[in-house]
Design a protein around this motif. Sequence first.
Motif, PDB file in Angstrom:
ATOM      1  N   ALA A 156       0.808  -1.218   0.000  1.00 43.98           N
ATOM      2  CA  ALA A 156       0.000   0.000   0.000  1.00 43.98           C
ATOM      3  C   ALA A 156       0.845   1.273   0.000  1.00 43.98           C
ATOM      4  O   ALA A 156       0.533   2.222  -0.739  1.00 43.98           O
ATOM      5  CB  ALA A 156      -0.970  -0.011   1.182  1.00 43.98           C
ATOM      6  N   PRO A 157       1.925   1.361   0.797  1.00 44.23           N
ATOM      7  CA  PRO A 157       2.727   2.593   0.781  1.00 44.23           C
ATOM      8  C   PRO A 157       3.375   2.889  -0.568  1.00 44.23           C
ATOM      9  O   PRO A 157       3.660   4.060  -0.859  1.00 44.23           O
ATOM     10  CB  PRO A 157       3.784   2.338   1.862  1.00 44.23           C
ATOM     11  N   HIS A 158       3.636   1.874  -1.375  1.00 48.18           N
ATOM     12  CA  HIS A 158       4.139   2.138  -2.721  1.00 48.18           C
ATOM     13  C   HIS A 158       3.132   2.989  -3.496  1.00 48.18           C
ATOM     14  O   HIS A 158       3.506   3.929  -4.211  1.00 48.18           O
ATOM     15  CB  HIS A 158       4.369   0.822  -3.487  1.00 48.18           C
ATOM     16  N   VAL A 159       1.860   2.650  -3.349  1.00 47.80           N
ATOM     17  CA  VAL A 159       0.811   3.382  -4.070  1.00 47.80           C
ATOM     18  C   VAL A 159       0.592   4.756  -3.448  1.00 47.80           C
ATOM     19  O   VAL A 159       0.415   5.752  -4.155  1.00 47.80           O
ATOM     20  CB  VAL A 159      -0.487   2.554  -4.081  1.00 47.80           C
ATOM     21  N   SER A 160       0.623   4.829  -2.120  1.00 44.83           N
ATOM     22  CA  SER A 160       0.474   6.121  -1.452  1.00 44.83           C
ATOM     23  C   SER A 160       1.604   7.072  -1.823  1.00 44.83           C
ATOM     24  O   SER A 160       1.390   8.267  -2.058  1.00 44.83           O
ATOM     25  CB  SER A 160       0.430   5.924   0.066  1.00 44.83           C
ATOM     26  N   GLY A 161       2.831   6.538  -1.876  1.00 50.40           N
ATOM     27  CA  GLY A 161       3.965   7.352  -2.263  1.00 50.40           C
ATOM     28  C   GLY A 161       3.856   7.854  -3.692  1.00 50.40           C
ATOM     29  O   GLY A 161       4.169   9.017  -3.989  1.00 50.40           O
ATOM     30  N   LEU A 162       3.379   6.978  -4.586  1.00 44.68           N
ATOM     31  CA  LEU A 162       3.166   7.373  -5.975  1.00 44.68           C
ATOM     32  C   LEU A 162       2.107   8.472  -6.042  1.00 44.68           C
ATOM     33  O   LEU A 162       2.271   9.465  -6.765  1.00 44.68           O
ATOM     34  CB  LEU A 162       2.755   6.162  -6.808  1.00 44.68           C
ATOM     35  N   ALA A 163       1.031   8.302  -5.289  1.00 45.98           N
ATOM     36  CA  ALA A 163      -0.033   9.314  -5.282  1.00 45.98           C
ATOM     37  C   ALA A 163       0.492  10.658  -4.801  1.00 45.98           C
ATOM     38  O   ALA A 163       0.183  11.713  -5.386  1.00 45.98           O
ATOM     39  CB  ALA A 163      -1.188   8.852  -4.405  1.00 45.98           C
ATOM     40  N   ALA A 164       1.298  10.645  -3.751  1.00 40.10           N
ATOM     41  CA  ALA A 164       1.847  11.895  -3.220  1.00 40.10           C
ATOM     42  C   ALA A 164       2.763  12.569  -4.245  1.00 40.10           C
ATOM     43  O   ALA A 164       2.720  13.795  -4.421  1.00 40.10           O
ATOM     44  CB  ALA A 164       2.610  11.614  -1.930  1.00 40.10           C
ATOM     45  N   ALA A 165       3.584  11.769  -4.933  1.00 35.30           N
ATOM     46  CA  ALA A 165       4.479  12.327  -5.945  1.00 35.30           C
ATOM     47  C   ALA A 165       3.684  12.929  -7.101  1.00 35.30           C
ATOM     48  O   ALA A 165       4.034  13.996  -7.628  1.00 35.30           O
ATOM     49  CB  ALA A 165       5.422  11.242  -6.455  1.00 35.30           C
ATOM     50  N   LEU A 166       2.597  12.265  -7.499  1.00 40.26           N
ATOM     51  CA  LEU A 166       1.769  12.780  -8.586  1.00 40.26           C
ATOM     52  C   LEU A 166       1.060  14.064  -8.176  1.00 40.26           C
ATOM     53  O   LEU A 166       0.921  14.994  -8.981  1.00 40.26           O
ATOM     54  CB  LEU A 166       0.746  11.723  -9.010  1.00 40.26           C
ATOM     55  N   MET A 167       0.618  14.118  -6.935  1.00 37.19           N
ATOM     56  CA  MET A 167      -0.036  15.338  -6.455  1.00 37.19           C
ATOM     57  C   MET A 167       0.928  16.519  -6.460  1.00 37.19           C
ATOM     58  O   MET A 167       0.546  17.655  -6.761  1.00 37.19           O
ATOM     59  CB  MET A 167      -0.601  15.111  -5.053  1.00 37.19           C
ATOM     60  N   GLU A 168       2.190  16.248  -6.132  1.00 33.54           N
ATOM     61  CA  GLU A 168       3.188  17.311  -6.151  1.00 33.54           C
ATOM     62  C   GLU A 168       3.474  17.763  -7.582  1.00 33.54           C
ATOM     63  O   GLU A 168       3.631  18.961  -7.854  1.00 33.54           O
ATOM     64  CB  GLU A 168       4.473  16.831  -5.486  1.00 33.54           C
ATOM     65  N   LYS A 169       3.518  16.804  -8.508  1.00 30.47           N
ATOM     66  CA  LYS A 169       3.831  17.135  -9.899  1.00 30.47           C
ATOM     67  C   LYS A 169       2.655  17.771 -10.611  1.00 30.47           C
ATOM     68  O   LYS A 169       2.834  18.650 -11.470  1.00 30.47           O
ATOM     69  CB  LYS A 169       4.268  15.876 -10.654  1.00 30.47           C
ATOM     70  N   PHE A 170       1.441  17.332 -10.246  1.00 30.44           N
ATOM     71  CA  PHE A 170       0.236  17.829 -10.918  1.00 30.44           C
ATOM     72  C   PHE A 170      -0.731  18.403  -9.878  1.00 30.44           C
ATOM     73  O   PHE A 170      -1.768  17.802  -9.569  1.00 30.44           O
ATOM     74  CB  PHE A 170      -0.444  16.698 -11.693  1.00 30.44           C
ATOM     75  N   PRO A 171      -0.411  19.564  -9.317  1.00 33.56           N
ATOM     76  CA  PRO A 171      -1.193  20.101  -8.199  1.00 33.56           C
ATOM     77  C   PRO A 171      -2.624  20.487  -8.550  1.00 33.56           C
ATOM     78  O   PRO A 171      -3.440  20.682  -7.646  1.00 33.56           O
ATOM     79  CB  PRO A 171      -0.380  21.329  -7.763  1.00 33.56           C
ATOM     80  N   THR A 172      -2.949  20.619  -9.830  1.00 36.88           N
ATOM     81  CA  THR A 172      -4.311  20.991 -10.200  1.00 36.88           C
ATOM     82  C   THR A 172      -5.239  19.782 -10.315  1.00 36.88           C
ATOM     83  O   THR A 172      -6.455  19.952 -10.440  1.00 36.88           O
ATOM     84  CB  THR A 172      -4.321  21.746 -11.538  1.00 36.88           C
TER      85      THR A 172
END
Length: 236
Positions: A156-172
């Motif tokens: 699960a943390p692999h997916v959470s980490g990916l989600a956090a990275a995507l949110m940082e890259k695509f803040p909108t």
Amino acid sequence: GRALEAIITDSDIADIFNRHVADNINVSNNSWGGDTAVTSLTSSDARSAFSQTIAAAKAAQANGTLIVFAAGNDERDQPDYIGALPYHDSDLKDSWITVVAVDSNLKQTDYTNRCGVAYDFCVAAPGGGDSQSDGILAAKAGTSTYVRYSGTSMAAPHVSGLAAALMEKFPTLTPAQIATRIKTTASLSSLTGYNGETLSANGTSTMQAIFGYGLVNSTAASSSIGSLTFPTSATL
């Protein structure tokens, strides 16, 4: 604050998600749950028993939280009832991802629950193998060394980490749009079921019932947007 141990009542669990709103949590990684399959409850019973939890989770999602949940380690064809709660209330589905585990050879582990009826909001990620020698490395508290662990709590943390990275890259992008990226860029093609199932030999519906959308792909998720197409069927 309150510890998470022995928090099992509807109001206790709701308190967790209500705190997400108060703290403006963007990604909620959840590696906890019960030992009951999601299909052991009717949707009516689940919505009644967890009415406060469902309301609080929806409030968190509306406030900008993407919820990621480990599927559980009970060797079942179905995930845990908390980890797959959107099966009983589809309004939770768009900003919720349930995660099953694969080993370093991208094979379904013996311990992991399958996606089952949660296949349309479920993905696979590295969780470590059935042998601890194939576990996921983690820092050992109080030392400068590492230990290896296996479980959907590692996936699960692999997916959470990916989600956090995507949110940082695509803040909108909204949490639902981030979840869409993760799901639609995942793939079944490299995965093998515990009994040797493959996409080419057993078909899409069989593999969806094990792995949902398939193995997450951080490179693809961070570089391209695909249209969201939920799986239409799975062998459950």
